[in-house]
Write a protein that holds these residues in place. Structure first.
Motif, PDB file in Angstrom:
ATOM      1  N   UNK A  32       1.146  -0.476  -0.265  1.00 31.29           N
ATOM      2  CA  UNK A  32       0.119  -0.236  -0.240  1.00 31.29           C
ATOM      3  C   UNK A  32       0.854   1.098   0.246  1.00 31.29           C
ATOM      4  N   UNK A  33       2.281   1.306   0.049  1.00 35.58           N
ATOM      5  CA  UNK A  33       3.126   2.402  -0.722  1.00 35.58           C
ATOM      6  C   UNK A  33       2.760   2.830  -1.416  1.00 35.58           C
ATOM      7  N   UNK A  34       1.979   2.234  -2.433  1.00 27.88           N
ATOM      8  CA  UNK A  34       2.326   2.639  -3.820  1.00 27.88           C
ATOM      9  C   UNK A  34       0.663   3.300  -3.702  1.00 27.88           C
ATOM     10  N   UNK A  35       0.454   5.120  -3.821  1.00 23.95           N
ATOM     11  CA  UNK A  35      -0.805   5.349  -4.344  1.00 23.95           C
ATOM     12  C   UNK A  35      -1.653   6.182  -4.826  1.00 23.95           C
ATOM     13  N   UNK A  36      -2.882   5.741  -4.624  1.00 21.42           N
ATOM     14  CA  UNK A  36      -4.269   5.953  -6.194  1.00 21.42           C
ATOM     15  C   UNK A  36      -4.414   7.339  -5.713  1.00 21.42           C
ATOM     16  N   UNK A  72       8.776  -1.204  -5.988  1.00 24.65           N
ATOM     17  CA  UNK A  72       7.595   0.020  -5.443  1.00 24.65           C
ATOM     18  C   UNK A  72       8.532   0.873  -4.055  1.00 24.65           C
ATOM     19  N   UNK A  73       8.247   1.387  -3.668  1.00 23.94           N
ATOM     20  CA  UNK A  73       8.243   2.441  -2.587  1.00 23.94           C
ATOM     21  C   UNK A  73       9.238   1.006  -0.973  1.00 23.94           C
ATOM     22  N   UNK A  74       8.275   0.238  -1.155  1.00 24.13           N
ATOM     23  CA  UNK A  74       8.614  -0.904   0.249  1.00 24.13           C
ATOM     24  C   UNK A  74      10.127  -1.959  -0.570  1.00 24.13           C
ATOM     25  N   UNK A  75       9.638  -1.626  -2.117  1.00 22.01           N
ATOM     26  CA  UNK A  75      12.124  -2.060  -2.530  1.00 22.01           C
ATOM     27  C   UNK A  75      12.528  -0.720  -2.859  1.00 22.01           C
ATOM     28  N   UNK A  76      12.671   0.191  -2.584  1.00 20.07           N
ATOM     29  CA  UNK A  76      13.433   0.550  -3.348  1.00 20.07           C
ATOM     30  C   UNK A  76      14.877   1.016  -2.213  1.00 20.07           C
ATOM     31  N   UNK A  77      14.231   0.700  -1.057  1.00 21.69           N
ATOM     32  CA  UNK A  77      15.703   0.476   0.038  1.00 21.69           C
ATOM     33  C   UNK A  77      15.099  -0.440   1.683  1.00 21.69           C
ATOM     34  N   UNK A  78      16.336  -1.125   1.786  1.00 19.96           N
ATOM     35  CA  UNK A  78      14.927  -1.914   3.441  1.00 19.96           C
ATOM     36  C   UNK A  78      15.225  -1.278   4.912  1.00 19.96           C
ATOM     37  N   UNK A  79      15.603   0.076   4.379  1.00 22.15           N
ATOM     38  CA  UNK A  79      15.848   0.224   5.840  1.00 22.15           C
ATOM     39  C   UNK A  79      15.443   1.953   5.298  1.00 22.15           C
ATOM     40  N   UNK A  80      15.446   2.287   4.378  1.00 21.31           N
ATOM     41  CA  UNK A  80      15.129   4.147   4.248  1.00 21.31           C
ATOM     42  C   UNK A  80      17.053   4.532   3.937  1.00 21.31           C
ATOM     43  N   UNK A  81      17.648   3.851   3.559  1.00 21.94           N
ATOM     44  CA  UNK A  81      18.644   4.453   3.321  1.00 21.94           C
ATOM     45  C   UNK A  81      19.065   4.999   2.283  1.00 21.94           C
ATOM     46  N   UNK A  82      18.199   4.062   1.191  1.00 20.78           N
ATOM     47  CA  UNK A  82      18.461   5.239  -0.026  1.00 20.78           C
ATOM     48  C   UNK A  82      18.740   7.231  -0.013  1.00 20.78           C
ATOM     49  N   UNK A  83      19.300   7.904  -0.996  1.00 25.04           N
ATOM     50  CA  UNK A  83      19.615   8.921  -0.787  1.00 25.04           C
ATOM     51  C   UNK A  83      19.007   9.612  -0.913  1.00 25.04           C
ATOM     52  N   UNK A  84      17.600   9.417  -1.844  1.00 28.91           N
ATOM     53  CA  UNK A  84      16.357  10.491  -2.252  1.00 28.91           C
ATOM     54  C   UNK A  84      15.641   9.722  -0.804  1.00 28.91           C
ATOM     55  N   UNK A  85      15.272   9.175  -0.062  1.00 29.49           N
ATOM     56  CA  UNK A  85      14.985   9.353   1.159  1.00 29.49           C
ATOM     57  C   UNK A  85      15.595   9.487   2.149  1.00 29.49           C
ATOM     58  N   UNK A  86      16.514   9.919   2.737  1.00 29.45           N
ATOM     59  CA  UNK A  86      17.834  10.512   3.114  1.00 29.45           C
ATOM     60  C   UNK A  86      17.558  11.980   3.130  1.00 29.45           C
ATOM     61  N   UNK A  87      17.381  11.978   2.128  1.00 24.07           N
ATOM     62  CA  UNK A  87      17.023  13.589   1.268  1.00 24.07           C
ATOM     63  C   UNK A  87      16.613  14.260   1.457  1.00 24.07           C
ATOM     64  N   UNK A  88      14.911  13.150   1.210  1.00 25.82           N
ATOM     65  CA  UNK A  88      13.322  13.720   2.095  1.00 25.82           C
ATOM     66  C   UNK A  88      13.985  14.163   3.386  1.00 25.82           C
ATOM     67  N   UNK A  89      13.842  13.076   4.667  1.00 30.16           N
ATOM     68  CA  UNK A  89      13.470  13.332   5.603  1.00 30.16           C
ATOM     69  C   UNK A  89      14.747  14.705   6.260  1.00 30.16           C
ATOM     70  N   UNK A  90      15.784  15.171   5.674  1.00 25.62           N
ATOM     71  CA  UNK A  90      16.668  16.312   6.003  1.00 25.62           C
ATOM     72  C   UNK A  90      16.241  17.597   5.946  1.00 25.62           C
TER      73      UNK A  90
END
Length: 151
Positions: A32-36, A72-90
Motif C-alpha cells: 500500500x505504499x504506492x498510492x492512488x 515499489x517504495x517498499x523495495x527502494x531500500x529495506x531501511x529507508x537508507x536510499x539517498x533520496x529517502x535520506x534527503x527527503x527527511x533531511x
C-alpha cells in the motif's frame, strides 16, 4: 496466470491482463505504499519503477510489466537508507505526505539517469503533482540526494 517480479520476489497471480499495476500491487499483493491519486496517470502518486524507469502504475496494465523488474517504495531500500529517502527527511519535504512515495520514486529514477541535475532539469523532468506545493523543498532534497550519490 501472470508472473511478475516485484522488489526482487516473483509473484504468480490470477488477474486480468489489463488490470492496472497499481491495483495488483495494492489489492493483490498488499503493498500500500504506492498510492492512488487521479487514476489517469497525471498526478504521479502511483509512481513505481519498471526496469529502473519511473512508470505511473494506475494507467499501466500489469501485462506491460510482465518480464520487467518492478520496484515499489517498499523495495527502494529495506531501511529507508536510499539517498533520496535520506534527503527527503533531511530537507523536511513532506507536508501531508500523500504524494511522497511517488515523488521519491520519480526522483530516484530521475537521479539514476541524471546524477548532476540543475534546477531547470528537475523542473523540466519531474512532473508529479504535490497539492501541498512542497516543490522548493523537493528540489533541495534532490540536490542533496545527488550529492550523496555522486560521492
Amino acid at each position: 496466470m501472470i508472473e511478475i517480479s516485484v522488489n526482487g520476489k516473483v509473484h504468480r497471480l490470477d488477474v486480468e491482463d489489463d488490470m492496472p499495476l497499481l491495483w495488483v500491487l495494492r489489492d493483490e499483493l498488499g503493498m500500500t505504499g504506492t498510492k492512488y491519486g487521479c487514476g489517469i496517470g497525471q498526478c504521479g502518486a502511483c509512481t513505481v519503477h519498471v526496469d529502473g524507469e519511473a512508470q505511473r502504475s494506475c494507467s499501466l496494465p500489469v501485462s506491460a510489466a510482465v518480464g520487467g523488474r518492478i520496484t515499489t517504495i517498499e523495495g527502494l531500500s529495506p531501511d529507508s537508507s536510499h539517498p533520496v529517502q535520506k534527503a527527503w527527511v533531511a530537507e523536511d519535504v513532506p507536508q501531508c505526505g500523500y504524494c511522497q512515495s511517488g515523488q521519491i520514486m520519480a526522483a530516484a529514477a530521475f537521479l539514476a539517469a541524471n546524477p548532476r541535475p540543475t534546477d531547470a532539469d528537475i523542473d523540466r523532468n519531474l512532473s508529479n503533482i504535490c497539492r501541498c506545493g512542497t516543490y522548493p523543498r523537493m528540489r533541495k532534497a534532490i540536490h542533496r540526494a545527488a550529492a550523496l550519490i555522486v560521492r
